[in-house]
Design a protein around this motif. Structure first.
Motif, PDB file in Angstrom:
ATOM      1  N   UNK A  14      -8.073  24.121 -26.305  1.00 51.40           N
ATOM      2  CA  UNK A  14      -8.547  23.229 -26.063  1.00 51.40           C
ATOM      3  C   UNK A  14      -7.770  22.422 -24.959  1.00 51.40           C
ATOM      4  N   UNK A  15      -8.700  21.664 -24.324  1.00 52.05           N
ATOM      5  CA  UNK A  15      -7.945  21.047 -23.062  1.00 52.05           C
ATOM      6  C   UNK A  15      -8.230  19.446 -23.171  1.00 52.05           C
ATOM      7  N   UNK A  16      -7.248  18.659 -22.481  1.00 53.79           N
ATOM      8  CA  UNK A  16      -7.436  17.205 -22.475  1.00 53.79           C
ATOM      9  C   UNK A  16      -6.376  16.883 -21.488  1.00 53.79           C
ATOM     10  N   UNK A  17      -6.214  15.252 -21.663  1.00 53.65           N
ATOM     11  CA  UNK A  17      -5.293  14.632 -20.545  1.00 53.65           C
ATOM     12  C   UNK A  17      -3.864  14.892 -20.676  1.00 53.65           C
ATOM     13  N   UNK A  18      -3.518  15.133 -21.795  1.00 56.32           N
ATOM     14  CA  UNK A  18      -2.131  15.615 -22.202  1.00 56.32           C
ATOM     15  C   UNK A  18      -1.832  16.534 -23.299  1.00 56.32           C
ATOM     16  N   UNK A  19      -0.882  17.128 -23.361  1.00 49.78           N
ATOM     17  CA  UNK A  19      -0.676  18.211 -24.510  1.00 49.78           C
ATOM     18  C   UNK A  19      -0.148  17.486 -25.502  1.00 49.78           C
ATOM     19  N   UNK A  20      -0.938  17.797 -26.743  1.00 50.03           N
ATOM     20  CA  UNK A  20      -0.655  17.001 -27.901  1.00 50.03           C
ATOM     21  C   UNK A  20      -1.116  17.779 -29.191  1.00 50.03           C
ATOM     22  N   UNK A  21      -0.767  17.560 -30.250  1.00 56.21           N
ATOM     23  CA  UNK A  21      -1.261  18.094 -31.535  1.00 56.21           C
ATOM     24  C   UNK A  21      -1.875  16.793 -32.232  1.00 56.21           C
ATOM     25  N   UNK A  22      -3.230  17.003 -32.406  1.00 53.27           N
ATOM     26  CA  UNK A  22      -3.922  15.792 -32.950  1.00 53.27           C
ATOM     27  C   UNK A  22      -5.024  16.272 -33.924  1.00 53.27           C
ATOM     28  N   UNK A  23      -5.252  15.247 -35.160  1.00 49.15           N
ATOM     29  CA  UNK A  23      -6.391  15.565 -36.128  1.00 49.15           C
ATOM     30  C   UNK A  23      -7.586  15.086 -35.576  1.00 49.15           C
ATOM     31  N   UNK A  24      -8.701  15.841 -35.645  1.00 51.00           N
ATOM     32  CA  UNK A  24      -9.930  15.624 -35.198  1.00 51.00           C
ATOM     33  C   UNK A  24     -11.086  15.773 -36.417  1.00 51.00           C
ATOM     34  N   UNK A  25     -12.360  15.262 -36.327  1.00 55.30           N
ATOM     35  CA  UNK A  25     -13.482  15.848 -36.926  1.00 55.30           C
ATOM     36  C   UNK A  25     -14.160  16.636 -35.722  1.00 55.30           C
ATOM     37  N   UNK A  32     -15.195  15.356 -23.268  1.00 58.36           N
ATOM     38  CA  UNK A  32     -13.757  15.321 -22.739  1.00 58.36           C
ATOM     39  C   UNK A  32     -13.506  15.403 -21.207  1.00 58.36           C
ATOM     40  N   UNK A  33     -14.656  15.798 -20.510  1.00 57.02           N
ATOM     41  CA  UNK A  33     -14.508  16.271 -19.415  1.00 57.02           C
ATOM     42  C   UNK A  33     -13.621  15.387 -18.242  1.00 57.02           C
ATOM     43  N   UNK A  34     -13.859  14.045 -18.225  1.00 58.65           N
ATOM     44  CA  UNK A  34     -12.932  13.380 -17.526  1.00 58.65           C
ATOM     45  C   UNK A  34     -11.423  13.455 -17.753  1.00 58.65           C
ATOM     46  N   UNK A  35     -11.204  13.507 -19.196  1.00 58.71           N
ATOM     47  CA  UNK A  35      -9.879  13.673 -19.728  1.00 58.71           C
ATOM     48  C   UNK A  35      -9.182  14.824 -19.155  1.00 58.71           C
ATOM     49  N   UNK A  36     -10.165  15.972 -19.279  1.00 59.87           N
ATOM     50  CA  UNK A  36      -9.546  17.151 -18.613  1.00 59.87           C
ATOM     51  C   UNK A  36      -9.311  17.189 -17.045  1.00 59.87           C
ATOM     52  N   UNK A  37     -10.037  16.264 -16.337  1.00 57.70           N
ATOM     53  CA  UNK A  37      -9.859  16.271 -14.923  1.00 57.70           C
ATOM     54  C   UNK A  37      -8.239  15.461 -14.791  1.00 57.70           C
ATOM     55  N   UNK A  38      -8.093  14.597 -15.823  1.00 62.91           N
ATOM     56  CA  UNK A  38      -6.930  13.829 -15.694  1.00 62.91           C
ATOM     57  C   UNK A  38      -5.730  14.799 -15.621  1.00 62.91           C
ATOM     58  N   UNK A  39      -6.005  15.853 -16.692  1.00 61.48           N
ATOM     59  CA  UNK A  39      -4.949  16.781 -17.066  1.00 61.48           C
ATOM     60  C   UNK A  39      -4.846  17.699 -16.132  1.00 61.48           C
ATOM     61  N   UNK A  40      -5.435  17.756 -15.024  1.00 55.23           N
ATOM     62  CA  UNK A  40      -5.652  18.938 -14.109  1.00 55.23           C
ATOM     63  C   UNK A  40      -5.328  18.328 -12.623  1.00 55.23           C
ATOM     64  N   UNK A  41      -4.348  17.245 -12.501  1.00 53.41           N
ATOM     65  CA  UNK A  41      -4.079  16.527 -11.390  1.00 53.41           C
ATOM     66  C   UNK A  41      -3.212  17.592 -10.329  1.00 53.41           C
ATOM     67  N   UNK A  42      -2.395  18.421 -10.754  1.00 54.44           N
ATOM     68  CA  UNK A  42      -1.735  19.221 -10.062  1.00 54.44           C
ATOM     69  C   UNK A  42      -2.664  20.253  -9.617  1.00 54.44           C
ATOM     70  N   UNK A  43      -3.302  20.790 -10.235  1.00 54.53           N
ATOM     71  CA  UNK A  43      -4.422  22.049  -9.810  1.00 54.53           C
ATOM     72  C   UNK A  43      -5.280  21.430  -8.835  1.00 54.53           C
ATOM     73  N   UNK A  44      -5.826  19.986  -8.918  1.00 53.66           N
ATOM     74  CA  UNK A  44      -6.745  19.408  -8.078  1.00 53.66           C
ATOM     75  C   UNK A  44      -6.128  19.024  -6.649  1.00 53.66           C
TER      76      UNK A  44
END
Length: 303
Positions: free
Chosen positions: A129-140, A189-201
């Motif tokens: 799963x991808x997001x803005x930053x690496x983390x362990x989270x609880x979700x529904x 989550x798409x724009x969060x993913x983009x923020x977590x891809x700043x180096x690649x971008x």
């Protein structure tokens, strides 16, 4: 007999009209679906099974885009975030045989993805799963197995690991500079993913193709608009909007904040008629690709 039945309905103010939508019986069993030039297997409850039956050329605009990009960058590698069962990979491979890195977090979709890519060459799949930053989270979670939608919550029933695209590529694939197409479809989550891809971008300056689903975004408190405008700092200039079945809506530049904000506001409106946009962003270094792509997509409007 048909006219007799229709006449009975007409007497009560009803009519029978053939819609052209194929009938597909519900099933829990895996089914094979034609996507582009290939057949892929997907769960019987996967909504894309119905979408591809109604719109056989659904999502072909990303295949046409990849083909144009590869003309300028023959060594292109595409990144498919939210690869699901591999339908986007099938479309890409139907148009141009470029290497693809597919990333999918859902357990069921990933199992189908691994099976479906056996018919392709140069495809690497990563479960994450991808997001803005690496983390362990609880979700529904909802729509598990076909359109997995994640809602972070302190009272969530699932515990998952979120990683950034930059981290995943570094750990699983290695550093490259030829990621010239980055596609994302991860239900809000798409724009969060983009923020977590700043180096690649920043390094690869890929064409960005992502879903802009305001209904899903609002559920996780994601604005999205500010992230789009932030792309200017990476040199992104041209922006293109498609409706949810792949029809070109308009193209403009990131300088036209009023136009983009109006489109954002419309799709945020609960009674909008589109559901979501697909957005494509082009770096200033690839305006030639943008112009060729936009002119080509106009032809498919059949005005």
């Amino acid at each position: 007999m048909k006219e007799l039945i229709r006449g009975v309905f007409n007497r009560f103010g009803y009519d029978i009209i053939k819609t052209g939508i194929p009938y597909l019986p519900k099933t829990k069993k895996p089914v094979r679906v034609k996507v582009g030039k290939f057949e892929i297997e997907m769960p019987g409850n996967n909504v894309q099974r119905f979408n591809y039956a109604i719109f056989p050329d659904l999502n072909f605009q990303i295949g046409r885009l990849a083909s144009i990009i590869s003309q300028k960058y023959p060594d292109i590698t595409a990144i498919d975030i939210g690869a699901n069962v591999g339908d986007t990979i099938a479309i890409l491979k139907s148009f141009v045989n470029v290497p693809v890195v597919g990333i999918e977090g859902d357990d069921i979709s990933f199992r189908f993805l691994k099976r479906n890519i056996q018919q392709f060459s140069d495809v690497t799949v990563i479960k994450s799963y991808l997001g803005e930053k690496s983390d362990n989270i609880t979700v529904n979670m909802s729509s598990v197995g076909w359109n997995n939608t994640i809602a972070p919550s302190e009272k969530g029933t699932e515990y998952i690991t979120i990683r950034t695209l930059d981290e995943v590529l570094d750990d699983e694939v290695g550093k490259k500079s030829n990621y010239k197409l980055l596609k994302s479809d991860v239900e809000g989550f798409d724009t969060l993913v983009l923020r977590g891809a700043s180096e690649t971008i920043e390094k690869s300056k890929p064409v960005l193709f992502f879903e802009y689903n305001r209904n899903a975004m609002k559920k996780i408190g994601e604005d999205g608009l500010s992230t789009i405008f932030t792309m200017r700092k990476f040199g992104y200039e041209k922006i293109v909007f498609f409706d949810h079945i792949g029809n070109l809506i308009l193209s403009t530049t990131l300088e036209e904040k009023e136009v983009i904000t109006h489109l954002h506001d419309y799709i945020s409106y609960a009674k909008n008629l589109l559901g979501y946009y697909d957005i494509v962003l082009f770096n200033e270094a690839d305006i030639d690709i943008a112009e060729q792509y936009i002119n080509g997509e106009k032809k498919f409007l059949q005005i």
